[in-house]
Scaffold this active site. Structure first.
Site, PDB file in Angstrom:
ATOM      1  NE  ARG A 136      -4.061   1.897   0.952  1.00  0.00           N
ATOM      2  CZ  ARG A 136      -5.069   2.173   0.132  1.00  0.00           C
ATOM      3  NH1 ARG A 136      -5.093   1.707  -1.107  1.00  0.00           N
ATOM      4  NH2 ARG A 136      -6.080   2.908   0.533  1.00  0.00           N
ATOM      5  CB  THR A 445      -8.946  -0.299  -8.523  1.00  0.00           C
ATOM      6  OG1 THR A 445      -8.794   0.896  -7.791  1.00  0.00           O
ATOM      7  CG2 THR A 445      -8.355  -1.432  -7.737  1.00  0.00           C
ATOM      8  CB  THR A 463      -5.498   0.778  -6.932  1.00  0.00           C
ATOM      9  OG1 THR A 463      -6.333   1.883  -7.251  1.00  0.00           O
ATOM     10  CG2 THR A 463      -4.809   1.059  -5.606  1.00  0.00           C
ATOM     11  CD  GLU A 465      -8.604   6.626  -4.719  1.00  0.00           C
ATOM     12  OE1 GLU A 465      -9.458   5.805  -4.365  1.00  0.00           O
ATOM     13  OE2 GLU A 465      -8.904   7.714  -5.235  1.00  0.00           O
ATOM     14  CD  GLU A 484      -4.494   4.146  -3.250  1.00  0.00           C
ATOM     15  OE1 GLU A 484      -5.684   3.876  -3.026  1.00  0.00           O
ATOM     16  OE2 GLU A 484      -3.959   3.951  -4.352  1.00  0.00           O
ATOM     17  CB  SER A 510      -7.154  -0.191   1.152  1.00  0.00           C
ATOM     18  OG  SER A 510      -7.606  -0.785  -0.041  1.00  0.00           O
ATOM     19  CB  SER A 511     -12.474  -0.594  -0.046  1.00  0.00           C
ATOM     20  OG  SER A 511     -12.860   0.543   0.669  1.00  0.00           O
ATOM     21  N   GLY A 532     -13.384   1.266  -5.453  1.00  0.00           N
ATOM     22  CA  GLY A 532     -13.438   2.050  -4.219  1.00  0.00           C
ATOM     23  C   GLY A 532     -14.118   1.246  -3.124  1.00  0.00           C
TER      24      GLY A 532
HETATM   25  N1  GLU Z   1      -8.252   3.536  -3.256  1.00  0.00           N
HETATM   26  C1  GLU Z   1      -9.160   2.431  -3.249  1.00  0.00           C
HETATM   27  C2  GLU Z   1      -8.920   1.535  -2.086  1.00  0.00           C
HETATM   28  O1  GLU Z   1      -7.818   1.287  -1.719  1.00  0.00           O
HETATM   29  C3  GLU Z   1      -8.995   1.611  -4.463  1.00  0.00           C
HETATM   30  C4  GLU Z   1      -9.281   2.408  -5.651  1.00  0.00           C
HETATM   31  C5  GLU Z   1     -10.652   2.255  -6.092  1.00  0.00           C
HETATM   32  O2  GLU Z   1     -11.019   1.181  -6.533  1.00  0.00           O
HETATM   33  O3  GLU Z   1     -11.361   3.227  -5.992  1.00  0.00           O
HETATM   34  O4  GLU Z   1      -9.826   1.044  -1.521  1.00  0.00           O
END
Ligand code: GLU
Length: 638
Positions: A136, A445, A463, A465, A484, A510-511, A532
């Site tokens: 990350r 992503t 990703t 982001e 990010e 993160s997700s 996201g």
């Molecule tokens: N920044 C998102 C996360 O780490 C991933 C990017 C996305 O899919 O929006 O959860």
């Protein structure tokens, strides 16, 4: 593995030597210039120089494939092909996943790449163990919570996105290097060869690439390096069919291939990253306010990937492995599944199952928003959140007859674990829940799933982001930087504590939810998604669709999505296609207010998966429609 490794090295050496490279005079100069349908859109058939070169004649793209030995699914034909190529030459799933990611950095540069980071979940068949590799992005050492405020107010999200401030120290190259060193059979130099070739020879711009460029048009026009790479004459996107080349990225990959990770984290690439962050290359006279950031060379040099134990939970007859903190994905998926485990899906209608899925997701998101952050900075109550007793207590909050009309507050997971409160000196848990700093649809992503003949599996989400990251191509090096750090919570008051608040050296929550599922000790499924915070609901909905509703895995992936993330008004996002289903009608009759995600870009979750079937075959599945369809392939067709 010894002999195949040698053969593979020889093959790859051959593929990249000048005698075997396509005649560069045949390819259009620069990034574009050929008309749609130009013969140059097909790679030179001599590429690779060896019989059986998979890239010599590209196969038709297909979203599902069933067969034997290894398998791969990604959002892009060349990405999947790169993985299959490595597998066929004797590389393992880790080698193949990194090769695919390298190619996606070229062909899907708005979603992932060496300017970003990711989470790789690996099942090591020999050891019968699942490990998580966290690479990350990390807040630079000089970034403070106050950096994201001006005149006492938070800087607007969309302004932070296109800035140097939101750039986390990229983790991808360190992640690839660690993955290969620990669990691969090849080195960076070998697995990046196909990506270098694709970047040099070019590939044909497709509708997805054009759409993504269009959505980034204003900021690409404002950043000199991004304009030079991604836009054609007159500052307009390259049309479909143009041969798009990225010689600068090929050069960067070559440096990494020859010099290893140091070539990225030290020396001229690192210097160029620092310069782009501290002094963004904005077009003279541009109206765009692109704020400078604070990354130092020492931040890059000091970046470390982390090997973490995979998060494990059970659901009905299944054991699931996922990503723990700093991703909230595995924890939120596990908590929601624990809530759902209290219902007998076999006795319920699809509408009743979906109603419970939305209720469980809402409660899981309430806790995610309140308690989760980088574990090196926050004592999050993970044990409590994952406890079945906690789920039993919290399940009563799901009203089976009516949808809620407001956000749920977080629960008290501390009461369900032996260490009842945060350790002194660590950030306390926040009292309120939230869905996160931003909830977007699926334009960013990407997720890669790969397995090999030995049974190793990689489930890898990577990703930069936002779609197009921070919009800034590192001048001379051909890759976009991430934004990010907009994944941190930025409360109205910079001094209010939050587990996901900005701190120097911290990783934003993160997700991302790469997942591997086992039954009776054997892997049955690997999956993951972009999108996201909808990543969590997409993975959850696919699991519920496959396990509880009995959908075949390709149907579960394709199914229209509905996503509840504890929004303040209780509203639930749904893809346009979901709104016309009988399930949407049934949910509406229970009081669910469904908002059309089409208004935010339309698609939720272009996922990929592998299903390991009882007869020893494997089914690779990519998205059939979203992002104009992904690519699934097997090493050996039935
Ligand atoms: N920044 C998102 C996360 O780490 C991933 C990017 C996305 O899919 O929006 O959860």
């Amino acid at each position: 593995m010894k002999t195949p490794r040698l053969l593979l090295a020889l093959f790859l050496l051959c593929a990249s030597c000048s005698a075997c490279r396509p005649d560069e005079r045949l390819a259009p100069v620069g990034h574009g210039g050929s008309a749609p349908g130009d013969a140059g859109a097909e790679p030179d058939a001599t590429e690779g120089g060896a019989e059986g070169d998979l890239f010599a004649r590209l196969p038709e793209i297909a979203p599902t494939a069933t067969g034997r030995r290894g398998a791969a699914a990604t959002v892009d034909l060349r990405g999947t092909l790169a993985a299959i190529e490595i597998l066929k030459r004797g590389g393992n799933a880790v080698d193949a996943a990194v090769a695919a990611a390298g190619v996606l950095g070229v062909t899907d540069p708005f979603s992932c790449g060496i300017g970003g980071g990711g989470f790789m979940l690996v099942y090591l068949a020999g050891e019968d163990e699942v490990i998580a590799l966290d690479h990350r992005e990390t807040a630079p050492s000089r970034l403070e919570a106050r950096s994201f405020y001006e005149d006492g107010a938070p800087i607007a999200f969309n302004e932070l996105v296109t800035s140097g401030l939101s750039v986390g120290v990229p983790g991808t190259v360190r992640g690839w290097s660690e993955a290969l060193r620990r669990h691969g059979t090849l080195g960076l130099g070998d697995v990046l060869k196909r990506a270098i070739q694709v970047a040099e020879a070019g590939f044909d711009v497709d509708q997805t690439f054009l759409d993504q460029t269009r959505r980034n048009l204003a900021r690409f026009q404002a950043i000199t390096s991004s304009k030079a790479l991604f836009l054609g004459p007159g500052g307009e996107p390259w049309p479909v069919g143009t041969i798009f080349k990225n010689p600068d990225l090929a050069g960067t990959y070559r440096l990494i291939a020859e010099g290893g990770e140091k070539a990225f984290y030290e020396g001229r690439v690192a210097e160029a990253i620092v310069a782009a962050v501290k002094s963004p290359p904005v077009e003279p006279g541009s109206a765009l306010d692109v704020r400078a950031g604070v990354i130092e060379l020492s931040d890059l040099q000091g970046y470390e990937a982390r090997v973490r134990p995979a998060l494990s939970t059970t659901y009905r007859d299944y054991t699931l492995y996922g990503l723990g903190l700093p991703s909230s994905g595995g924890i939120a998926v596990a908590e929601a599944l624990n809530l759902l485990e209290g219902y007998d899906a076999a006795t319920l209608t699809p509408v009743e199952v979906l109603h419970r899925y939305l209720g469980a997701s809402r409660l899981a998101f309430a806790d995610r928003g309140a308690f989760l952050g980088d574990p090196e900075f926050v004592d999050a109550p993970v044990k409590g959140l994952l406890s079945k007793d906690y789920a039993d207590a919290r399940r009563a909050l799901i009203d089976l007859a009516e949808a809620p009309s407001a956000a749920a507050p977080p629960g008290d997971p501390y009461a369900f674990q032996s260490d009842p409160s945060p350790a002194p000196g660590r950030a306390p848990a926040a009292s309120g829940g939230d869905a996160g700093p931003r909830d977007a649809s699926d334009n960013e992503t990407t997720h890669i799933t790969v397995s090999d003949a030995a049974g190793n599996i990689v489930s890898y989400t990577c990703t930069i982001e936002y779609e197009g990251g921070n919009g800034i191509v590192v001048p001379g090096y051909g890759f976009l930087l991430n934004n990010e750090l907009t994944d941190f919570n930025i409360p109205p008051d910079p001094s209010s504590p939050h587990p996901n608040a900005v701190e120097p050296g911290k990783r934003p929550r993160s997700s991302m939810s790469p997942t591997i599922v086992f039954k009776d000790g054997k892997p049955v499924l690997a999956l993951g998604s972009p999108g996201g915070s909808t990543i969590i609901t997409t993975v959850l909905q696919i699991l519920v669709g496959h396990i509880d509703l009995g959908l075949p895995i390709d149907s579960a992936l394709a199914a229209p999505r509905v996503s509840q993330r504890n929004s303040g008004d209780g509203a639930t996002d749904a893809e346009t296609a979901f709104l016309s289903t009988p399930e949407a009608e049934g949910l509406a009759s229970l009081g669910h207010v469904l908002s059309d995600a089409g208004t935010m870009g339309g698609e939720i979750g272009a996922a990929t998966a592998l299903r390991f079937n009882g007869d020893g075959t494997v089914t690779a599945v990519a998205e059939p429609v979203r992002r104009h369809g992904g690519s699934a392939m097997v090493e050996q067709e039935r």
